[in-house]
Design a protein around this motif. Sequence first.
Motif, mmCIF file in Angstrom:
data_model
loop_
_atom_site.group_PDB
_atom_site.id
_atom_site.type_symbol
_atom_site.label_atom_id
_atom_site.label_comp_id
_atom_site.label_asym_id
_atom_site.label_seq_id
_atom_site.Cartn_x
_atom_site.Cartn_y
_atom_site.Cartn_z
ATOM 1 N N LEU A 106 0.844 -1.189 0.000
ATOM 2 C CA LEU A 106 0.000 0.000 0.000
ATOM 3 C C LEU A 106 0.880 1.240 0.000
ATOM 4 C CD1 LEU A 106 -2.865 1.244 0.341
ATOM 5 C CD2 LEU A 106 -2.506 1.098 2.798
ATOM 6 N N GLN A 107 0.716 2.073 -1.024
ATOM 7 C CA GLN A 107 1.445 3.335 -1.085
ATOM 8 C C GLN A 107 0.423 4.433 -1.329
ATOM 9 O OE1 GLN A 107 4.034 4.486 -4.453
ATOM 10 N NE2 GLN A 107 5.607 4.792 -2.903
ATOM 11 N N LEU A 108 0.378 5.393 -0.410
ATOM 12 C CA LEU A 108 -0.532 6.520 -0.528
ATOM 13 C C LEU A 108 0.271 7.757 -0.858
ATOM 14 C CD1 LEU A 108 -2.743 5.886 2.611
ATOM 15 C CD2 LEU A 108 -3.165 5.193 0.270
ATOM 16 N N ARG A 109 -0.148 8.461 -1.928
ATOM 17 C CA ARG A 109 0.555 9.661 -2.350
ATOM 18 C C ARG A 109 -0.463 10.774 -2.535
ATOM 19 N NH1 ARG A 109 5.710 8.899 -4.331
ATOM 20 N NH2 ARG A 109 5.504 10.677 -5.713
ATOM 21 N N SER A 110 -0.040 11.982 -2.232
ATOM 22 C CA SER A 110 -0.874 13.163 -2.452
ATOM 23 C C SER A 110 0.022 14.269 -2.953
ATOM 24 C CB SER A 110 -1.564 13.574 -1.150
ATOM 25 O OG SER A 110 -2.305 14.762 -1.338
ATOM 26 N N SER A 111 -0.319 14.825 -4.098
ATOM 27 C CA SER A 111 0.461 15.913 -4.704
ATOM 28 C C SER A 111 1.935 15.545 -4.827
ATOM 29 C CB SER A 111 0.311 17.192 -3.887
ATOM 30 O OG SER A 111 -1.035 17.556 -3.793
ATOM 31 N N THR A 114 4.752 11.193 -0.792
ATOM 32 C CA THR A 114 4.351 9.908 -0.231
ATOM 33 C C THR A 114 3.887 10.115 1.197
ATOM 34 O OG1 THR A 114 5.919 8.727 -1.620
ATOM 35 C CG2 THR A 114 5.113 7.563 0.325
ATOM 36 N N LEU A 115 2.629 9.745 1.455
ATOM 37 C CA LEU A 115 2.063 9.861 2.802
ATOM 38 C C LEU A 115 2.272 8.574 3.587
ATOM 39 C CD1 LEU A 115 -1.308 11.562 1.832
ATOM 40 C CD2 LEU A 115 0.774 12.669 2.645
ATOM 41 N N ALA A 116 2.259 7.449 2.890
ATOM 42 C CA ALA A 116 2.472 6.162 3.548
ATOM 43 C C ALA A 116 2.956 5.163 2.505
ATOM 44 C CB ALA A 116 1.189 5.670 4.191
ATOM 45 N N ASP A 117 3.836 4.279 2.926
ATOM 46 C CA ASP A 117 4.346 3.227 2.060
ATOM 47 C C ASP A 117 4.558 2.010 2.956
ATOM 48 O OD1 ASP A 117 5.407 1.711 0.060
ATOM 49 O OD2 ASP A 117 7.155 2.992 -0.302
ATOM 50 N N VAL A 118 3.579 1.104 2.965
ATOM 51 C CA VAL A 118 3.613 -0.021 3.900
ATOM 52 C C VAL A 118 3.246 -1.321 3.199
ATOM 53 C CG1 VAL A 118 3.040 1.383 5.924
ATOM 54 C CG2 VAL A 118 1.215 0.357 4.604
ATOM 55 N N GLN A 119 3.660 -2.413 3.819
ATOM 56 C CA GLN A 119 3.220 -3.736 3.409
ATOM 57 C C GLN A 119 2.370 -4.290 4.532
ATOM 58 O OE1 GLN A 119 6.808 -5.931 2.561
ATOM 59 N NE2 GLN A 119 6.554 -5.564 0.382
ATOM 60 N N GLU A 129 -5.337 -2.011 10.250
ATOM 61 C CA GLU A 129 -5.418 -0.562 10.404
ATOM 62 C C GLU A 129 -4.075 0.073 10.085
ATOM 63 O OE1 GLU A 129 -5.488 2.228 14.244
ATOM 64 O OE2 GLU A 129 -7.295 1.010 14.049
ATOM 65 N N VAL A 130 -4.111 1.167 9.297
ATOM 66 C CA VAL A 130 -2.927 1.959 8.998
ATOM 67 C C VAL A 130 -3.242 3.395 9.397
ATOM 68 C CG1 VAL A 130 -1.344 2.768 7.213
ATOM 69 C CG2 VAL A 130 -2.316 0.475 7.062
ATOM 70 N N GLN A 131 -2.470 3.938 10.336
ATOM 71 C CA GLN A 131 -2.661 5.321 10.800
ATOM 72 C C GLN A 131 -1.757 6.211 9.958
ATOM 73 O OE1 GLN A 131 -4.817 5.936 13.512
ATOM 74 N NE2 GLN A 131 -4.615 8.117 13.163
ATOM 75 N N ILE A 132 -2.335 7.103 9.149
ATOM 76 C CA ILE A 132 -1.564 7.973 8.251
ATOM 77 C C ILE A 132 -1.125 9.239 8.984
ATOM 78 C CG2 ILE A 132 -1.557 9.229 6.065
ATOM 79 C CD1 ILE A 132 -1.879 6.173 5.783
ATOM 80 N N SER A 133 -2.010 9.823 9.741
ATOM 81 C CA SER A 133 -1.708 11.035 10.512
ATOM 82 C C SER A 133 -2.660 11.052 11.700
ATOM 83 C CB SER A 133 -1.900 12.283 9.645
ATOM 84 O OG SER A 133 -3.273 12.447 9.345
#
Length: 156
Positions: A106-111, A114-119, A129-133
Amino acid sequence: MEMQINIESVKSQRNKRAWSQTQLADVSGLSLRTIQRIEKTGSASLESVKSIASVFEIEASDLQKTAIPPVKKMRAKLSALLGVISIMLSGFFVLTATAQPVMVDLQLRSSGETLADVQILNEDNVESEVQISDVVKVLLTTAIESNDTIKISTKV
């Protein structure tokens, strides 16, 4: 009026010219202590930013931090992003149904950031559960379906 500037941009511009903090202070007309504070805290007056930008021959706006979108906009962008990710993941993960767990990258990107890059190693029908912020939490559930495909559900 104090403003936040990009510390890395100031340091990068200074290092590109091989200037010490003392040299930057001399050419900008600011005190050494002011340069040290700016590079440490990222906080500077408009006049200081203009002085530094002038000696670097760039616009003052080039030194400013990019604005962080309000929380609601960030949530909306993340929700849309997660929807796209879940659709993409469901299309990519077609496996034979077994009792084994499912590994999800799972890789979350915004603009472009990279906000999160996890397996995530997920058991069948178990929520992870993945806590981004402090504001955003992603719940991910994988389910192995009868037609040997994997369904990935997300909640923000």
